[in-house]
Each structure stands twice: as structure tokens, then as C-alpha cells.
Design a protein around this motif. Structure first.
Motif, mmCIF file in Angstrom:
data_model
loop_
_atom_site.group_PDB
_atom_site.id
_atom_site.type_symbol
_atom_site.label_atom_id
_atom_site.label_comp_id
_atom_site.label_asym_id
_atom_site.label_seq_id
_atom_site.Cartn_x
_atom_site.Cartn_y
_atom_site.Cartn_z
ATOM 1 N N SER A 52 0.849 -1.182 0.000
ATOM 2 C CA SER A 52 0.000 0.000 0.000
ATOM 3 C C SER A 52 0.890 1.238 0.000
ATOM 4 N N LYS A 53 0.319 2.356 -0.352
ATOM 5 C CA LYS A 53 1.090 3.596 -0.417
ATOM 6 C C LYS A 53 1.651 3.988 0.941
ATOM 7 N N ASN A 54 0.996 3.557 1.998
ATOM 8 C CA ASN A 54 1.453 3.916 3.341
ATOM 9 C C ASN A 54 2.708 3.164 3.767
ATOM 10 N N ASP A 55 3.065 2.082 3.048
ATOM 11 C CA ASP A 55 4.240 1.302 3.408
ATOM 12 C C ASP A 55 5.536 2.045 3.137
ATOM 13 N N PHE A 56 5.500 3.070 2.297
ATOM 14 C CA PHE A 56 6.710 3.777 1.908
ATOM 15 C C PHE A 56 6.539 5.261 2.143
ATOM 16 N N ASN A 57 7.617 5.908 2.500
ATOM 17 C CA ASN A 57 7.638 7.356 2.544
ATOM 18 C C ASN A 57 8.277 7.798 1.238
ATOM 19 N N ILE A 58 7.460 8.115 0.261
ATOM 20 C CA ILE A 58 7.954 8.403 -1.085
ATOM 21 C C ILE A 58 8.962 9.540 -1.108
ATOM 22 N N GLU A 59 8.831 10.479 -0.182
ATOM 23 C CA GLU A 59 9.748 11.623 -0.169
ATOM 24 C C GLU A 59 11.194 11.193 0.026
ATOM 25 N N ASN A 60 11.419 10.092 0.746
ATOM 26 C CA ASN A 60 12.779 9.598 0.942
ATOM 27 C C ASN A 60 13.381 9.061 -0.346
ATOM 28 N N TYR A 61 12.535 8.640 -1.278
ATOM 29 C CA TYR A 61 13.034 7.982 -2.469
ATOM 30 C C TYR A 61 13.061 8.850 -3.706
ATOM 31 N N ILE A 62 12.397 9.965 -3.677
ATOM 32 C CA ILE A 62 12.425 10.819 -4.857
ATOM 33 C C ILE A 62 12.972 12.210 -4.543
ATOM 34 N N LYS A 63 13.857 12.275 -3.557
ATOM 35 C CA LYS A 63 14.507 13.546 -3.232
ATOM 36 C C LYS A 63 15.210 14.134 -4.442
ATOM 37 N N ALA A 64 15.816 13.274 -5.221
ATOM 38 C CA ALA A 64 16.552 13.736 -6.401
ATOM 39 C C ALA A 64 15.634 14.442 -7.393
ATOM 40 N N LEU A 65 14.344 14.162 -7.322
ATOM 41 C CA LEU A 65 13.410 14.768 -8.262
ATOM 42 C C LEU A 65 12.972 16.163 -7.846
ATOM 43 N N SER A 66 13.254 16.565 -6.633
ATOM 44 C CA SER A 66 12.781 17.859 -6.145
ATOM 45 C C SER A 66 13.312 19.014 -6.991
ATOM 46 N N TYR A 95 13.454 18.916 -10.133
ATOM 47 C CA TYR A 95 12.701 18.887 -11.375
ATOM 48 C C TYR A 95 11.196 19.027 -11.192
ATOM 49 N N ILE A 96 10.722 18.830 -9.963
ATOM 50 C CA ILE A 96 9.277 18.845 -9.721
ATOM 51 C C ILE A 96 8.965 19.834 -8.601
ATOM 52 N N PRO A 97 8.126 20.836 -8.866
ATOM 53 C CA PRO A 97 7.747 21.772 -7.809
ATOM 54 C C PRO A 97 6.904 21.096 -6.731
ATOM 55 N N ALA A 98 6.880 21.691 -5.550
ATOM 56 C CA ALA A 98 6.175 21.109 -4.401
ATOM 57 C C ALA A 98 4.701 20.856 -4.709
ATOM 58 N N SER A 99 4.049 21.743 -5.434
ATOM 59 C CA SER A 99 2.629 21.549 -5.745
ATOM 60 C C SER A 99 2.403 20.285 -6.578
ATOM 61 N N SER A 100 3.322 19.977 -7.473
ATOM 62 C CA SER A 100 3.201 18.776 -8.292
ATOM 63 C C SER A 100 3.563 17.522 -7.505
ATOM 64 N N MET A 101 4.431 17.668 -6.509
ATOM 65 C CA MET A 101 4.819 16.515 -5.677
ATOM 66 C C MET A 101 3.599 15.931 -4.976
ATOM 67 N N VAL A 102 2.685 16.781 -4.534
ATOM 68 C CA VAL A 102 1.472 16.303 -3.864
ATOM 69 C C VAL A 102 0.663 15.438 -4.818
ATOM 70 N N LYS A 103 0.492 15.900 -6.059
ATOM 71 C CA LYS A 103 -0.238 15.120 -7.066
ATOM 72 C C LYS A 103 0.499 13.821 -7.377
ATOM 73 N N LEU A 104 1.812 13.912 -7.454
ATOM 74 C CA LEU A 104 2.626 12.744 -7.775
ATOM 75 C C LEU A 104 2.484 11.671 -6.698
ATOM 76 N N LYS A 105 2.482 12.083 -5.432
ATOM 77 C CA LYS A 105 2.351 11.117 -4.332
ATOM 78 C C LYS A 105 1.044 10.340 -4.416
ATOM 79 N N LYS A 106 -0.001 10.978 -4.927
ATOM 80 C CA LYS A 106 -1.298 10.311 -5.042
ATOM 81 C C LYS A 106 -1.346 9.354 -6.230
ATOM 82 N N ALA A 107 -0.445 9.529 -7.190
ATOM 83 C CA ALA A 107 -0.540 8.799 -8.451
ATOM 84 C C ALA A 107 0.374 7.584 -8.554
ATOM 85 N N TYR A 108 1.328 7.438 -7.666
ATOM 86 C CA TYR A 108 2.283 6.346 -7.860
ATOM 87 C C TYR A 108 1.710 4.994 -7.462
ATOM 88 N N LYS A 109 2.306 3.958 -8.041
ATOM 89 C CA LYS A 109 1.963 2.571 -7.701
ATOM 90 C C LYS A 109 3.250 1.888 -7.277
#
Length: 192
Positions: free
Chosen positions: A3-17, A19-33
């Protein structure tokens, strides 16, 4: 699948910050599998599960390889280690590059369609191209070196690779036999 709660996505996509603004990060967190694949070096990850997606390997080790059409021998192309972007250089229809899990692997995946909706596909494409360029530069450099120097460069580039990757795959990546790898390691007295 986790489930999405098993991972803290922010720890794994720090390198993307970058390239991706904070507002888009929220949308991205909802969309990953998240996909989990079991360890099985002889089976491949299905390209269709990862095709047309932006993927990060959360944990595990993946071996990229090709099969020689004349000899049916496998040749290791590269490895993807935990925390790295999972890049394939060919398309799923070409089927020239295969992926296999050398340990249990968890992959975070976001559809390129969703990334396009967020408006970040171009920025992520630049990020991916930079990673691919670095990988290709290493591969080309290794082709031009003698085996001992390839081994030393590999040890410097991937310090913990010997903890997760069998020697036969490392030897294949270096373009030598497992016996030659053992002789080089013994001669250099490098213990990873």
C-alpha cells in the motif's frame, strides 16, 4: 503489492525535487503505484508493467541483460541498485533488454500520462536522459579498459555491489569469465 502507506515516497524521490515543484509533488504522491517482485534471477520483470512509466527502484537489485541471438548466452548490461532510477534503453516491442530481480525488489511507478497531466514529463525526461548518459559513459569507459581496470572502476563506482550481485553476473558485466574475475580479485587482493 504494497500500500502507499508502506513507503515514505519523499525519501526515495529527493533527487526529483529539482525537477518537480512542491505543488506537483502532492499530485505525484497520489498517483504512484508500488510493485513488488520476488527474487528470481531466471525470470524477467514484465516490460508492460513498467513500460510508459517513470520508475524508481526502492529496494533490491535488478540485473539488465540481453541474450545473444547466435549463442543464446546472456550478457549483463548493467545493474540498478536500491534508490536508483530504473531505466531501460530499448522499447518493450524491441525486447532486446531484459530485467531480472537478484533480490526481492520494490519499484515505484508513475504513468507518463499522469506526469504529462502534471506537466513535468519534459523535466523528468531531462533527468532520465542525464542518468542514461552517465550509465552509457560508464559502459563505454569499461569497454575501453583492460579487465583489471574495469574491475577497479566497478569497485569504486558500486562499492556494495558484491553484497547483492552474484560473481557470475559481475563477470558477465565486465566481459570476462567468473574464473578470470576470481584471479583478478586474488591478484589485486581487493576484498569488497
Amino acid at each position: 503489492m504494497h500500500s502507499k502507506n508502506d513507503f515514505n515516497i519523499e525519501n526515495y524521490i529527493k533527487a526529483l525535487s529539482t525537477y518537480i515543484p512542491a505543488s506537483s509533488m502532492v499530485k505525484l504522491k497520489k498517483a504512484y503505484k508500488a510493485f513488488t517482485f520476488t527474487k528470481h534471477p531466471k525470470s524477467t520483470i514484465l516490460n508492460r508493467q513498467l513500460n510508459d512509466s517513470f520508475c524508481i527502484l526502492i529496494c533490491g537489485t535488478i540485473r539488465h541483460y540481453t541474450i545473444d541471438s547466435n549463442t543464446a548466452e546472456e550478457q549483463t548490461l548493467r545493474f540498478t541498485l536500491s534508490g536508483n532510477l530504473l531505466c531501460q534503453y530499448g522499447t518493450a516491442t524491441e525486447a532486446t533488454e531484459y530485467l531480472s530481480c537478484l533480490s526481492e525488489c520494490t519499484i515505484l511507478s508513475v504513468s507518463n500520462t499522469i506526469l504529462a497531466e502534471i506537466g513535468e514529463e519534459t523535466n523528468l525526461r531531462i533527468y532520465c536522459q542525464n542518468i542514461i548518459k552517465e550509465n552509457l559513459e560508464l559502459e563505454v569507459a569499461l569497454l575501453r579498459m583492460p579487465p583489471e581496470k574495469r574491475y577497479i572502476k566497478l569497485c569504486k563506482q558500486y562499492q556494495n555491489i558484491f553484497l547483492t550481485v552474484p560473481l557470475k553476473y559481475i563477470a558477465s558485466f565486465l566481459g570476462i569469465t567468473p574464473q578470470a574475475l576470481c584471479r583478478i580479485r586474488k591478484r589485486l587482493l581487493i576484498t569488497p
